[in-house]
Design a protein around this motif. Structure first.
Motif, PDB file in Angstrom:
ATOM      1  N   UNK A  12      37.610  38.297  36.816  1.00 11.51           N
ATOM      2  CA  UNK A  12      38.755  37.651  36.146  1.00 11.51           C
ATOM      3  C   UNK A  12      39.890  38.139  36.804  1.00 11.51           C
ATOM      4  N   UNK A  13      40.006  39.018  37.798  1.00 12.93           N
ATOM      5  CA  UNK A  13      41.256  39.326  38.426  1.00 12.93           C
ATOM      6  C   UNK A  13      41.749  38.781  39.713  1.00 12.93           C
ATOM      7  N   UNK A  14      40.892  37.647  40.293  1.00 11.16           N
ATOM      8  CA  UNK A  14      41.040  37.084  41.531  1.00 11.16           C
ATOM      9  C   UNK A  14      40.637  37.580  42.787  1.00 11.16           C
ATOM     10  N   UNK A  15      39.738  38.748  42.495  1.00  6.52           N
ATOM     11  CA  UNK A  15      39.312  39.286  43.633  1.00  6.52           C
ATOM     12  C   UNK A  15      37.915  38.906  43.694  1.00  6.52           C
ATOM     13  N   UNK A  16      37.220  38.225  44.873  1.00  8.33           N
ATOM     14  CA  UNK A  16      35.859  38.141  44.887  1.00  8.33           C
ATOM     15  C   UNK A  16      35.273  38.989  45.923  1.00  8.33           C
ATOM     16  N   UNK A  58      40.872  50.418  46.808  1.00  7.87           N
ATOM     17  CA  UNK A  58      41.343  49.436  45.529  1.00  7.87           C
ATOM     18  C   UNK A  58      40.243  48.695  45.270  1.00  7.87           C
ATOM     19  N   UNK A  59      39.709  47.930  46.210  1.00  9.19           N
ATOM     20  CA  UNK A  59      38.626  47.062  46.158  1.00  9.19           C
ATOM     21  C   UNK A  59      37.316  47.637  45.593  1.00  9.19           C
ATOM     22  N   UNK A  60      37.231  48.780  45.978  1.00 10.42           N
ATOM     23  CA  UNK A  60      35.851  49.521  45.583  1.00 10.42           C
ATOM     24  C   UNK A  60      36.022  50.269  44.182  1.00 10.42           C
ATOM     25  N   UNK A  61      37.367  50.435  43.797  1.00  9.49           N
ATOM     26  CA  UNK A  61      37.386  51.171  42.850  1.00  9.49           C
ATOM     27  C   UNK A  61      37.242  50.477  41.260  1.00  9.49           C
ATOM     28  N   UNK A  62      36.730  51.267  40.292  1.00 10.64           N
ATOM     29  CA  UNK A  62      36.640  50.575  38.961  1.00 10.64           C
ATOM     30  C   UNK A  62      37.884  50.136  38.697  1.00 10.64           C
ATOM     31  N   UNK A  63      37.989  48.818  38.212  1.00 13.29           N
ATOM     32  CA  UNK A  63      39.110  48.077  37.487  1.00 13.29           C
ATOM     33  C   UNK A  63      40.156  48.074  38.695  1.00 13.29           C
ATOM     34  N   UNK A 111      50.840  45.532  43.371  1.00 13.18           N
ATOM     35  CA  UNK A 111      50.277  46.836  43.400  1.00 13.18           C
ATOM     36  C   UNK A 111      51.066  47.268  42.154  1.00 13.18           C
ATOM     37  N   UNK A 112      50.609  47.415  40.855  1.00 12.09           N
ATOM     38  CA  UNK A 112      51.654  48.336  39.818  1.00 12.09           C
ATOM     39  C   UNK A 112      51.300  49.611  39.952  1.00 12.09           C
ATOM     40  N   UNK A 113      52.364  50.228  39.489  1.00 14.64           N
ATOM     41  CA  UNK A 113      52.448  51.826  39.209  1.00 14.64           C
ATOM     42  C   UNK A 113      52.152  52.238  37.796  1.00 14.64           C
ATOM     43  N   UNK A 114      51.208  52.840  37.666  1.00 16.36           N
ATOM     44  CA  UNK A 114      50.958  53.643  36.394  1.00 16.36           C
ATOM     45  C   UNK A 114      51.404  54.887  36.288  1.00 16.36           C
ATOM     46  N   UNK A 115      52.649  55.064  35.639  1.00 15.28           N
ATOM     47  CA  UNK A 115      53.539  56.283  35.860  1.00 15.28           C
ATOM     48  C   UNK A 115      52.439  57.724  35.538  1.00 15.28           C
ATOM     49  N   UNK A 116      52.563  58.484  36.521  1.00 16.99           N
ATOM     50  CA  UNK A 116      51.983  59.911  36.399  1.00 16.99           C
ATOM     51  C   UNK A 116      50.636  59.530  36.617  1.00 16.99           C
ATOM     52  N   UNK A 117      49.805  58.422  36.955  1.00 11.38           N
ATOM     53  CA  UNK A 117      48.374  58.216  36.834  1.00 11.38           C
ATOM     54  C   UNK A 117      47.881  57.694  38.364  1.00 11.38           C
ATOM     55  N   UNK A 118      48.583  56.662  38.732  1.00 10.93           N
ATOM     56  CA  UNK A 118      48.070  55.906  39.872  1.00 10.93           C
ATOM     57  C   UNK A 118      48.807  54.733  40.135  1.00 10.93           C
ATOM     58  N   UNK A 119      47.841  53.780  40.548  1.00 10.12           N
ATOM     59  CA  UNK A 119      48.316  52.291  40.978  1.00 10.12           C
ATOM     60  C   UNK A 119      46.991  51.328  40.871  1.00 10.12           C
ATOM     61  N   UNK A 120      47.341  50.194  40.453  1.00 12.84           N
ATOM     62  CA  UNK A 120      46.438  49.308  40.100  1.00 12.84           C
ATOM     63  C   UNK A 120      46.760  48.020  40.821  1.00 12.84           C
ATOM     64  N   UNK A 121      45.617  47.579  41.700  1.00  7.26           N
ATOM     65  CA  UNK A 121      45.697  46.224  42.327  1.00  7.26           C
ATOM     66  C   UNK A 121      45.409  45.114  41.352  1.00  7.26           C
ATOM     67  N   UNK A 122      46.372  44.155  41.340  1.00  4.44           N
ATOM     68  CA  UNK A 122      46.426  42.920  40.297  1.00  4.44           C
ATOM     69  C   UNK A 122      46.540  41.704  40.997  1.00  4.44           C
ATOM     70  N   UNK A 123      45.836  40.729  40.857  1.00  3.89           N
ATOM     71  CA  UNK A 123      45.921  39.323  41.200  1.00  3.89           C
ATOM     72  C   UNK A 123      46.466  38.588  39.893  1.00  3.89           C
TER      73      UNK A 123
END
Length: 132
Positions: A12-16, A58-63, A111-123
């Protein structure tokens, strides 16, 4: 009616992930073995090795989420020296900034920053009214 390419796995995130192991990210195409990114016209988008590795992670990581500390430890295993910790964090932040610039070829990729946690790739979903 199935509109999805039969040779791809979707989410559902636009990544195939394609059967070849490569990825379609929004309108961009990423070749995992070469760590190469291409726009919708097939033109290569410049990535250095570390940016390519981070995108692959990013592409191989959970979520599509990367923990900053773990990613730094993976990319630079010699980062154990406390005096150099800040330098590795700065290097990682520079890689993220440059990766964001490369991915900006598709305005729906972030690429969103999750403060003090990490980053998330979003489409972002182009079909929803708010783009989320």
């Amino acid at each position: 009616m199935n509109t999805m390419n039969e040779n791809a796995f979707s989410n559902s995130k636009g990544i195939r992930k394609l059967e070849t192991g490569n990825y379609k990210i929004g309108s961009l195409f990423f070749k995992t073995e070469m760590l190469s990114l291409f726009d919708s016209d097939g033109e290569e988008i410049n990535l250095d090795y570390q940016q390519g590795e981070i995108l692959k992670m990013f592409l191989e990581a959970d979520d599509y989420f990367l923990n900053k500390k773990k990613t730094i430890e993976t990319l630079w295993p010699d980062n154990k020296d406390a005096a150099k910790t800040l330098a590795f964090h700065n290097r990682f932040n520079t890689c993220i900034t440059r990766l964001r610039q490369a991915l900006s070829a598709d305005p729906n990729i972030e690429v969103h920053c999750k403060h003090k946690k990490g980053y998330e790739l979003i489409v972002k979903d182009k079909t929803s009214p708010k783009g989320k």
